[in-house]
Design an enzyme around this catalytic site. Structure first.
Site, mmCIF file in Angstrom:
data_model
loop_
_atom_site.group_PDB
_atom_site.id
_atom_site.type_symbol
_atom_site.label_atom_id
_atom_site.label_comp_id
_atom_site.label_asym_id
_atom_site.label_seq_id
_atom_site.Cartn_x
_atom_site.Cartn_y
_atom_site.Cartn_z
ATOM 1 C CG ASP A 26 -0.258 0.118 2.546
ATOM 2 O OD1 ASP A 26 0.926 -0.295 2.644
ATOM 3 O OD2 ASP A 26 -0.866 0.630 3.508
ATOM 4 C CG ASP A 31 4.016 0.080 1.642
ATOM 5 O OD1 ASP A 31 3.466 -1.005 1.802
ATOM 6 O OD2 ASP A 31 3.815 1.060 2.395
ATOM 7 C CG ASN A 55 0.507 3.653 4.174
ATOM 8 O OD1 ASN A 55 0.325 3.700 5.389
ATOM 9 N ND2 ASN A 55 1.473 2.948 3.620
ATOM 10 C CB THR A 140 4.513 -4.222 3.172
ATOM 11 O OG1 THR A 140 4.163 -3.695 1.891
ATOM 12 C CG2 THR A 140 5.623 -5.230 3.042
ATOM 13 C CG PHE A 181 -1.609 1.963 9.488
ATOM 14 C CD1 PHE A 181 -2.576 2.936 9.713
ATOM 15 C CD2 PHE A 181 -1.436 1.488 8.193
ATOM 16 C CE1 PHE A 181 -3.360 3.431 8.667
ATOM 17 C CE2 PHE A 181 -2.208 1.979 7.141
ATOM 18 C CZ PHE A 181 -3.175 2.955 7.383
ATOM 19 C CG ASN A 182 0.243 -2.557 7.611
ATOM 20 O OD1 ASN A 182 -0.164 -1.536 7.060
ATOM 21 N ND2 ASN A 182 1.494 -2.991 7.497
ATOM 22 C CG HIS A 254 7.445 0.564 9.889
ATOM 23 N ND1 HIS A 254 7.644 0.344 11.226
ATOM 24 C CD2 HIS A 254 7.013 1.850 9.778
ATOM 25 C CE1 HIS A 254 7.340 1.429 11.914
ATOM 26 N NE2 HIS A 254 6.955 2.363 11.064
ATOM 27 C CG ASP A 255 5.946 -1.585 4.726
ATOM 28 O OD1 ASP A 255 5.542 -2.052 5.813
ATOM 29 O OD2 ASP A 255 5.287 -0.769 4.050
#
Ligand code: BDR
Ligand code: CA
Length: 326
Positions: A26, A31, A55, A140, A181-182, A254-255
């Site tokens: 996303d 990402d 996102n 992700t 979040f995800n 993060h991703d």
């Protein structure tokens, strides 16, 4: 996985295995970095990219994925657009972190190709079914597409090697005190995935918060040519917004950690445990309740990441971005 002989920095003089992967994304700044890392890593064969609303809404995440792949000359990778909304809830987006476009702060050219006529779930099914080797899924974003795919094509589970997902947290969340979040965005989908019986590696905030990019990392990225410059701009934009939203600190990518963990599993220290997803309480919606000490006595359903080897992670990142066409 299939093997070919050749050099790579983590595996001197040994045959290197190449893992077929599908990224469900996303984009999103991190990402975008994850996509580029995956495409540059010789250990991975990116068979398809699918997009999900997260996102920012789906039209933007899809456009962003096409722009990133166009930038690195990977128009050969099919991109399938997926879910516009979570399974059972209204979409919650994160423009506060990623800007209106989802990739604010970088000026990317128009995409040079368009989406595959198959949607995300159909594309996933075709890729998994056609692969001679079991495919690794790397989500992700919110897990909506993956959950839908598993529900619609249960017979194809046997050709999935494992799911290495960025999401969740043993400790505090980033969207609420309890939730990352995800998983917060689509907890019902996350529950389907964690209950699927597939091998799962949860790459949560506990480790992705260790993948921070400060001035030293940005400076190094800028030595990596045009793609390195774009990546540096992506993480620099993230730092400004990150500090606005979270107060202080360097922003984590993060991703990219989930992708690096497929390139080199030793980048993470993991522990098997039972992970249950909170879907009922509004207070703790999307919490990944991780039974770190095994008090439930239930069979573990995930390898949960506890520690990141930062040096190895950044080694993989710089090396992979450096492989991309300039
Ligand atoms: C996750 O949320 C999104 O904003 C990022 O792209 C990442 O996937 C981190 O919680
Ligand atoms: Ca993401």
């Amino acid at each position: 996985m299939f093997a070919f002989a050749g050099w790579h920095p983590f595996c001197y003089h040994q045959a290197m295995t190449v893992t077929p992967v599908l990224l469900d994304v996303d984009p999103g700044h991190d990402d975008a970095v994850a996509l580029m890392l995956a495409c540059g890593a010789p250990e991975l064969a990116v068979r398809a990219v699918t997009t999900v609303a997260g996102n920012v809404p789906l039209d933007k995440t899809t456009r962003n994925a096409l722009q990133v792949l166009s930038l690195i000359g990977r128009e050969d990778i099919p991109v399938g657009a997926g879910a516009e909304a979570p399974l059972a809830r209204a979409l919650r987006t994160a423009e506060d972190v990623h800007g209106e476009s989802g990739l604010d702060g970088v000026k990317l050219a128009e995409p040079t190709f368009s989406i595959d006529r198959r949607g995300a779930v159909e594309l996933m099914a075709d890729v998994v079914e056609a692969s001679a080797e079991p495919v690794t899924l790397i989500p992700t974003g919110p897990l909506t597409n993956i959950a839908t795919f598993l529900a619609e094509y249960p017979r194809l589970k046997e050709n999935i090697d494992r799911i290495v997902l960025m999401g969740g947290s043993i400790g505090p969340g980033n969207t609420t005190p309890a939730a990352e979040f995800n998983v917060y965005v689509d907890p019902e989908a996350a529950r389907v995935v964690f209950e699927s019986g597939l091998r799962i590696t949860m790459v949560g905030l506990d480790v992705t918060r260790q993948a921070t990019t400060g001035p030293k990392e940005v400076e190094r990225l800028r030595t990596l040519g045009r793609i390195g410059e774009v990546t540096a701009d992506l993480v620099t934009f993230s730092s400004d917004d990150y500090r606005k939203v979270f107060g202080s600190g360097d922003p984590p990518i993060h991703d990219a950690v989930a992708v690096a963990a497929v390139v080199e599993p030793a980048v993470l220290e993991t522990h098997p445990m039972r992970v249950e997803i909170e879907c009922e309480s509004e207070l703790t919606r999307g919490e990944t309740v991780c039974d770190l000490r095994g008090v439930w006595g239930k069979t573990p359903n995930a390898e949960v990441a506890l520690e990141l080897d930062r040096e190895t992670f950044f080694g993989i990142l710089y090396r992979s971005l450096g492989e991309l066409v300039d």
